[in-house]
Design an enzyme around this catalytic site. Structure first.
Site, PDB file in Angstrom:
ATOM      1  N   CYS A  69       0.694  -1.171   0.060  1.00 13.55           N
ATOM      2  CA  CYS A  69      -0.138  -0.258  -0.008  1.00 13.55           C
ATOM      3  C   CYS A  69       0.924   1.249  -0.141  1.00 13.55           C
ATOM      4  O   CYS A  69       2.044   1.177   0.329  1.00 13.55           O
ATOM      5  CB  CYS A  69      -0.944   0.040   1.193  1.00 13.55           C
ATOM      6  SG  CYS A  69      -0.095   0.130   2.868  1.00 13.55           S
ATOM      7  N   ASP A 115       1.335  19.025 -37.378  1.00 14.37           N
ATOM      8  CA  ASP A 115       2.178  19.324 -38.583  1.00 14.37           C
ATOM      9  C   ASP A 115       1.738  18.499 -39.811  1.00 14.37           C
ATOM     10  O   ASP A 115       0.949  17.656 -39.667  1.00 14.37           O
ATOM     11  CB  ASP A 115       3.631  18.508 -38.219  1.00 14.37           C
ATOM     12  CG  ASP A 115       4.512  18.822 -39.377  1.00 14.37           C
ATOM     13  OD1 ASP A 115       4.660  19.762 -40.162  1.00 14.37           O
ATOM     14  OD2 ASP A 115       5.256  17.874 -39.254  1.00 14.37           O
ATOM     15  N   CYS A 157       2.614   2.088   3.267  1.00 13.45           N
ATOM     16  CA  CYS A 157       3.787   1.036   3.509  1.00 13.45           C
ATOM     17  C   CYS A 157       4.973   1.483   2.851  1.00 13.45           C
ATOM     18  O   CYS A 157       6.071   1.571   3.062  1.00 13.45           O
ATOM     19  CB  CYS A 157       3.424  -0.367   2.955  1.00 13.45           C
ATOM     20  SG  CYS A 157       1.652  -0.945   3.832  1.00 13.45           S
TER      21      CYS A 157
END
Length: 703
Positions: free
Chosen positions: A15, A396, A18
């Site tokens: 997590c 372009d 953690c």
């Protein structure tokens, strides 16, 4: 002396909290100078010296395993049900269920009932308490600290049953969050498995199979039909169709023959090939994609930065609110201590920031992985979010909307010379020129088997054309301006030029000082997909599509109107394109520039999102652009816009849902309806829904 930099891969990083704690622990190792932890890619970069044992000790609280980046990380094929934390969660569930049976048979205060609930709390919450109590002694308040306080509090006021349920549900939500994050990471890891780990090479007369790390530049790869190509290289022998979907997202195989470039991880379909290796394994296109995707995951999106900043103040605020709920009513209004302490504990549980913290990173990681698997390289959460807000796109022309490869479209004969003669003379002169129009004439001459002539005394006439002696006569080839300067052009010739130019064709004249033999019209060919792509972009709600070109206005306007573009700006120098991008930005807000990544660098950099085409094989495109379309085609552009918008929508949904659910649960404190059950369901439910909502971005097709 330069500090050593080591990169490691991590397993078991469950997590975001953690991850932050692990990073802090690694930073605490005295020999470590600096640390960077990439949670999305589960990668750790350490500046300084640290052993794997020291790093694993720093991550022992979460069971983190550390492997050097270059080593083959062992495949973690452990079943979801065989993981230690998931087994303890199941035991906790069984004990909680037995506890409730005893609760109804013997009553809630019977020692056997309490004993079973205590067993459920200790087994299911062992790893939670180990971290939570340690954090409490250091006054570090994260979600595990909040949970530990809530469960200890529940035990003190005799709510054993609810304490056991809270432990089980919290352990379940942690297991599911870890499972979903692993799934999101695996979508990136699948990229690493695209290219083979071994290659068959020919050195002299010997053929051998070796690890790709041992393959040298200029080695010859032997590729059989049905085999994946192990390295980037150039075909030296054979021809075949190659499925490049893994790199470029193109579903139709591409024909390759001698001189063509091939990429590691692509599939050889029918013929045998010999390929000269041009890049080492760490420099292949797929290796660059993996590296850039992992870097992209580490770069926080604006919404994630907001959530991280918010969570920093949110957790202490929840602790204060919980304390006030527990203490104020009994002290000031004569409320029941046990009742209000219980409500305070419920506020602690519901206030856990889990859902908020994971609301953005899971969505970003999943979307970037989806893009990479579909031939779109998005170089960070910020670019993903910006692409979701686009109102205007500038293109372009040459090589983007058109093929960038002019072709001869018309040959108008004005004397008794044949088409073969005219093309033969033109090719004899133009073979000395590097101009794209010259190569168009050469290609046409080869196709129609034109007459072959020799040219002498070639001389370039800057910006207008060239001249040379062919069969003892001086011939000129070039623009109408060249012939107008040197000799007069008849009105008949002028009329024919005027008929061709409005169609966007560039007209060249070929002749001598006394006569014009022919007109040769050349035009850049529009890509087949360009018109459909522009239509799709307008359907997606892009307000303005603009073509920026250095070409003349007539040619530009013809192409612009045939494609259905909102606007065409022609005869622009690179600095003019930059100015135009800024004008579009002022008018329409967020703007993207799409180019080939080599030219137009200022415009690509100035746009909110720079999108380069043909990223495969083009290092410049991969490095300069915010987003690279790996195929040399615009077809993935609507998909990219759609993916970005969907990601943006999901992030907003996640943050809004997590806020609203927690707010509603907190308001239940007022009438006294907030129980620990409701609190943990609100917290776990929000986290699960946010994660599952983000996982929708795994679907291949987002349009």
């Amino acid at each position: 002396m330069e500090e050593s930099k080591q990169v490691y891969r991590l397993q078991g990083l469950s997590c975001t909290n953690c991850a932050a704690k692990f990073e802090k622990n690694v930073r605490g190792i005295t020999s470590v100078e600096d640390v960077q932890l990439n949670f999305g890619a589960a990668k750790l970069t350490v500046q300084g010296a640290a052993t794997i044992e020291q790093l694993e000790e720093a991550g022992a609280f979460d069971g983190i395993k550390v492997y050097p980046e270059k080593s083959r990380e062992p495949e973690n094929k452990q079943s979801f049900w065989k993981k230690r934390e998931n087994i303890t969660t199941m035991i906790s569930l069984i004990l909680t269920a037995i506890g409730y049976v005893l609760y109804f048979i013997m009553g809630e205060s019977h020692p056997a009932t309490i004993g079973v609930f205590v067993g459920a709390i200790l087994i299911g919450g062992y790893s939670l308490f180990k971290v939570g109590l340690k954090n409490l002694t250091k006054l570090q308040f994260d979600m595990k600290t909040l949970m530990t306080i809530a469960i200890i509090g529940a035990a003190i006021i005799g709510e054993w049953a609810e304490g056991a349920v809270v432990v089980f549900l919290f352990a379940l939500s942690e297991a599911l969050e870890s499972y979903s994050m692993d799934k999101a990471r695996k979508s990136i890891k699948s990229l690493m498995d695209i290219a083979p780990k071994k290659a068959t090479i020919k050195r002299g007369s010997a053929t051998m199979e070796i690890d790709v790390e041992d393959v040298q530049i200029d080695d010859i790869l032997m590729i059989k039909p049905g085999q994946k190509i192990a390295m980037d290289g150039e075909v030296v022998k054979g021809q075949s169709s190659i499925n490049q979907a893994a790199i470029t997202g193109e579903s139709i195989p591409v024909h390759k023959s001698a001189g063509d470039e091939v990429f590691a991880g692509t599939m050889n379909e029918e013929g045998s090939l010999e390929v000269r290796v041009t890049k080492r394994v760490e420099d292949t296109t797929i290796a660059k994609i993996i590296h850039l995707v992992e870097e992209a995951q580490a770069e926080k999106a604006p919404s994630q930065q907001f959530v991280d900043r918010f969570a920093k103040y949110y957790t202490p605020a929840i602790m204060i609110i919980a304390l006030l709920v527990a203490v104020v009513p009994p002290l000031l209004f004569g409320g029941s201590w046990s009742e209000w302490v219980y409500s305070g504990l419920a506020v602690l549980v519901v206030g856990c920031p889990c859902a908020l913290v994971v609301s953005t990173p899971v969505a970003i990681v999943t979307a970037i992985g989806n893009g990479a698997r579909n031939g779109v390289l998005i170089k960070g959460g910020i670019h993903l979010e910006e692409a979701g807000r686009l109102n205007a796109i500038a293109f372009d022309k040459t090589g983007t909307l058109t093929k960038g490869k002019p072709e001869v479209t018309d040959i108008v004969l004005l004397t008794d010379k044949t088409e073969q003669e005219v093309l033969g003379i033109a090719q004899a002169i133009e073979q000395f020129s590097q101009h794209p129009l010259a190569s168009a004439i050469t290609r046409k001459s080869i196709r129609v088997h034109a007459d072959v002539y020799q040219a002498d005394g070639f001389q370039s006439i800057t910006g207008k054309g060239a001249k040379a002696m062919v069969q003892g006569e001086e011939y000129y080839i070039g623009s109408p301006a060249l012939f107008e300067d040197k000799f007069s052009i008849t009105s008949e010739v002028q009329d024919k030029i005027s008929q061709l130019q409005p169609d966007g064709k560039t007209v060249m004249l070929i002749g001598t000082e006394t006569k014009v033999d022919a007109l040769i019209a050349v035009a850049d060919q529009i890509r087949k997909s360009s018109k459909t792509v522009i239509q799709k972009l307008h359907q997606l709600g892009i307000k303005q599509t603009v073509m920026l070109t250095g070409d003349n206005k007539l040619a530009g306007n013809v192409i612009g109107s045939s494609l259905g573009l909102s606007e065409t700006k022609a005869e622009l120098l690179p600095e003019d394109k930059l100015l135009e991008i800024n004008n579009i930005k002022e008018k329409y807000g967020t703007v993207a520039m799409v180019g080939d990544g080599v030219n137009d660098a200022p415009a690509l950099a100035s746009a909110d999102v720079g999108i380069a085409m043909g990223g495969a094989g083009t290092d410049t495109a991969l490095e300069t652009a915010d987003i690279a379309l790996m195929a040399d085609d615009l077809e993935k552009l609507p998909y990219t816009i759609s993916l970005s918008r969907k990601t943006l929508a999901i992030i907003k949904q996640n943050i809004t849902f997590a806020f609203v659910l927690k707010l509603v649960a907190l308001l239940l404190v007022i009438p006294g309806w907030l129980t620990l059950w409701i609190a943990i369901f609100a917290d776990m439910g929000a986290t699960l829904i946010v994660v599952l909502n983000s996982m929708r971005l795994m679907k291949k097709d987002v349009l």
